[in-house]
Every structure is written in structure tokens, then in C-alpha cells.
Write a protein that holds these residues in place. Structure first.
Motif, PDB file in Angstrom:
ATOM      1  N   THR A  22       0.848  -1.189   0.000  1.00  0.00           N
ATOM      2  CA  THR A  22       0.000   0.000   0.000  1.00  0.00           C
ATOM      3  C   THR A  22       0.880   1.235   0.000  1.00  0.00           C
ATOM      4  N   SER A  23       0.324   2.321  -0.506  1.00  0.00           N
ATOM      5  CA  SER A  23       1.063   3.575  -0.519  1.00  0.00           C
ATOM      6  C   SER A  23       0.088   4.738  -0.446  1.00  0.00           C
ATOM      7  N   GLY A  24       0.598   5.879  -0.053  1.00  0.00           N
ATOM      8  CA  GLY A  24      -0.166   7.103  -0.101  1.00  0.00           C
ATOM      9  C   GLY A  24      -0.523   7.730   1.227  1.00  0.00           C
ATOM     10  N   LEU A  25      -0.615   6.962   2.302  1.00  0.00           N
ATOM     11  CA  LEU A  25      -1.048   7.523   3.574  1.00  0.00           C
ATOM     12  C   LEU A  25       0.155   8.097   4.314  1.00  0.00           C
ATOM     13  N   THR A  26       0.052   9.370   4.668  1.00  0.00           N
ATOM     14  CA  THR A  26       1.127  10.009   5.419  1.00  0.00           C
ATOM     15  C   THR A  26       0.564  10.620   6.690  1.00  0.00           C
ATOM     16  N   ALA A  27       1.390  10.693   7.695  1.00  0.00           N
ATOM     17  CA  ALA A  27       0.986  11.306   8.964  1.00  0.00           C
ATOM     18  C   ALA A  27       0.893  12.816   8.768  1.00  0.00           C
ATOM     19  N   THR A  28      -0.241  13.372   9.131  1.00  0.00           N
ATOM     20  CA  THR A  28      -0.457  14.806   8.995  1.00  0.00           C
ATOM     21  C   THR A  28      -1.565  15.238   9.944  1.00  0.00           C
ATOM     22  N   SER A  29      -1.593  16.514  10.269  1.00  0.00           N
ATOM     23  CA  SER A  29      -2.690  17.040  11.088  1.00  0.00           C
ATOM     24  C   SER A  29      -3.779  17.646  10.207  1.00  0.00           C
ATOM     25  N   SER A  30      -3.590  17.585   8.904  1.00  0.00           N
ATOM     26  CA  SER A  30      -4.561  18.125   7.951  1.00  0.00           C
ATOM     27  C   SER A  30      -5.717  17.152   7.748  1.00  0.00           C
ATOM     28  N   SER A  52     -11.108  -0.135   4.962  1.00  0.00           N
ATOM     29  CA  SER A  52     -11.803   0.264   6.187  1.00  0.00           C
ATOM     30  C   SER A  52     -10.822   1.032   7.068  1.00  0.00           C
ATOM     31  N   ALA A  53     -11.376   1.734   8.037  1.00  0.00           N
ATOM     32  CA  ALA A  53     -10.536   2.511   8.951  1.00  0.00           C
ATOM     33  C   ALA A  53     -11.067   2.365  10.371  1.00  0.00           C
ATOM     34  N   VAL A  54     -10.152   2.367  11.315  1.00  0.00           N
ATOM     35  CA  VAL A  54     -10.526   2.479  12.721  1.00  0.00           C
ATOM     36  C   VAL A  54     -10.271   3.939  13.091  1.00  0.00           C
ATOM     37  N   GLN A  55     -11.331   4.616  13.502  1.00  0.00           N
ATOM     38  CA  GLN A  55     -11.263   6.032  13.830  1.00  0.00           C
ATOM     39  C   GLN A  55     -10.583   6.262  15.174  1.00  0.00           C
ATOM     40  N   PRO A  56     -10.225   7.524  15.461  1.00  0.00           N
ATOM     41  CA  PRO A  56      -9.572   7.811  16.746  1.00  0.00           C
ATOM     42  C   PRO A  56     -10.375   7.361  17.963  1.00  0.00           C
ATOM     43  N   ASP A  57     -11.712   7.290  17.855  1.00  0.00           N
ATOM     44  CA  ASP A  57     -12.525   6.855  18.988  1.00  0.00           C
ATOM     45  C   ASP A  57     -12.669   5.339  19.076  1.00  0.00           C
ATOM     46  N   GLY A  81      -6.631  12.945  14.512  1.00  0.00           N
ATOM     47  CA  GLY A  81      -6.379  11.839  15.432  1.00  0.00           C
ATOM     48  C   GLY A  81      -5.747  10.678  14.702  1.00  0.00           C
ATOM     49  N   LEU A  82      -5.498   9.618  15.428  1.00  0.00           N
ATOM     50  CA  LEU A  82      -4.838   8.445  14.884  1.00  0.00           C
ATOM     51  C   LEU A  82      -5.863   7.497  14.253  1.00  0.00           C
ATOM     52  N   TYR A  83      -5.703   7.220  12.974  1.00  0.00           N
ATOM     53  CA  TYR A  83      -6.534   6.272  12.248  1.00  0.00           C
ATOM     54  C   TYR A  83      -5.696   5.048  11.906  1.00  0.00           C
ATOM     55  N   THR A  84      -6.314   3.901  11.896  1.00  0.00           N
ATOM     56  CA  THR A  84      -5.695   2.684  11.376  1.00  0.00           C
ATOM     57  C   THR A  84      -6.455   2.335  10.102  1.00  0.00           C
ATOM     58  N   VAL A  85      -5.750   2.382   8.983  1.00  0.00           N
ATOM     59  CA  VAL A  85      -6.373   2.116   7.685  1.00  0.00           C
ATOM     60  C   VAL A  85      -5.973   0.718   7.239  1.00  0.00           C
ATOM     61  N   THR A  86      -6.957  -0.044   6.785  1.00  0.00           N
ATOM     62  CA  THR A  86      -6.728  -1.415   6.337  1.00  0.00           C
ATOM     63  C   THR A  86      -7.314  -1.608   4.954  1.00  0.00           C
ATOM     64  N   CYS A  87      -6.567  -2.294   4.111  1.00  0.00           N
ATOM     65  CA  CYS A  87      -7.086  -2.742   2.823  1.00  0.00           C
ATOM     66  C   CYS A  87      -6.940  -4.252   2.775  1.00  0.00           C
TER      67      CYS A  87
END
Length: 94
Positions: A22-30, A52-57, A81-87
Motif C-alpha cells: 500500500t502507498s499514499g497515507l502520510t501522517a499529517t494534522s490536515s 476500512s478505517a478504525v477512527q480515533p474513537d 487523530g490516529l486512524y488505522t487504515v486497512t485494505c
């Protein structure tokens, strides 16, 4: 005299390993959209994708994605916030 033959596909019983990058996801506050790509090789073609994503909550969500079933998608976080993205990728043998 008779003649018969059989073709045996050695890969049918032991398919090549399915590998995904996977590619494209970068850490940012935007909260700007980010383009994501999943690339699959191996296995048996006709790949399907499920983002799918796990949201900060801690909730699991798909609403942040422009599409959840393609090899490419746009991910737009709803909040900082911190997301966990899964493909999850499957091929035609699974």
C-alpha cells in the motif's frame, strides 16, 4: 490403440502467495484527502479490495473513503487523530 492425456496445473494445488503493498497515507494534522493505492501480485487474478478505517474513537468506519472496493481510493479523515487504515485484498482462489 487408445490415446488419452491430462493437463495438470501445478499451481492449482499450490497457488503463488498473494502479496499486497500500500502507498499514499502520510501522517499529517490536515483533514485534506489523501490518495491511497493497494497493489496486489501473486495468487490468482481477479482481486477484490475492501478498505476500512478504525477512527480515533475506536469505531470502525468506511465513510472516510471515496470508494471501498477499488485498488485506489481517496481517504478523507472526519477528525484529527490516529486512524488505522486497512485494505483487505482477496483473489479468485480465496
Amino acid at each position: 490403440m487408445g490415446f488419452s492425456w491430462a493437463f495438470i496445473n501445478p499451481l492449482a494445488a499450490n497457488p503463488p502467495d498473494l502479496s499486497v503493498t500500500t502507498s499514499g497515507l502520510t501522517a499529517t494534522s490536515s483533514l485534506a484527502a489523501q490518495g491511497l493505492t493497494a497493489s496486489a501480485v501473486g495468487g490468482f487474478g481477479a482481486y477484490t479490495y475492501a478498505w476500512s478505517a478504525v477512527q480515533p474513537d475506536g469505531d470502525t468506519s468506511t465513510s472516510e473513503f471515496s470508494t471501498t472496493s477499488g485498488s485506489t481510493t481517496l481517504f478523507t479523515p472526519a477528525a484529527t487523530g490516529l486512524y488505522t487504515v486497512t485494505c483487505t485484498v482477496t483473489d479468485s482462489s480465496t
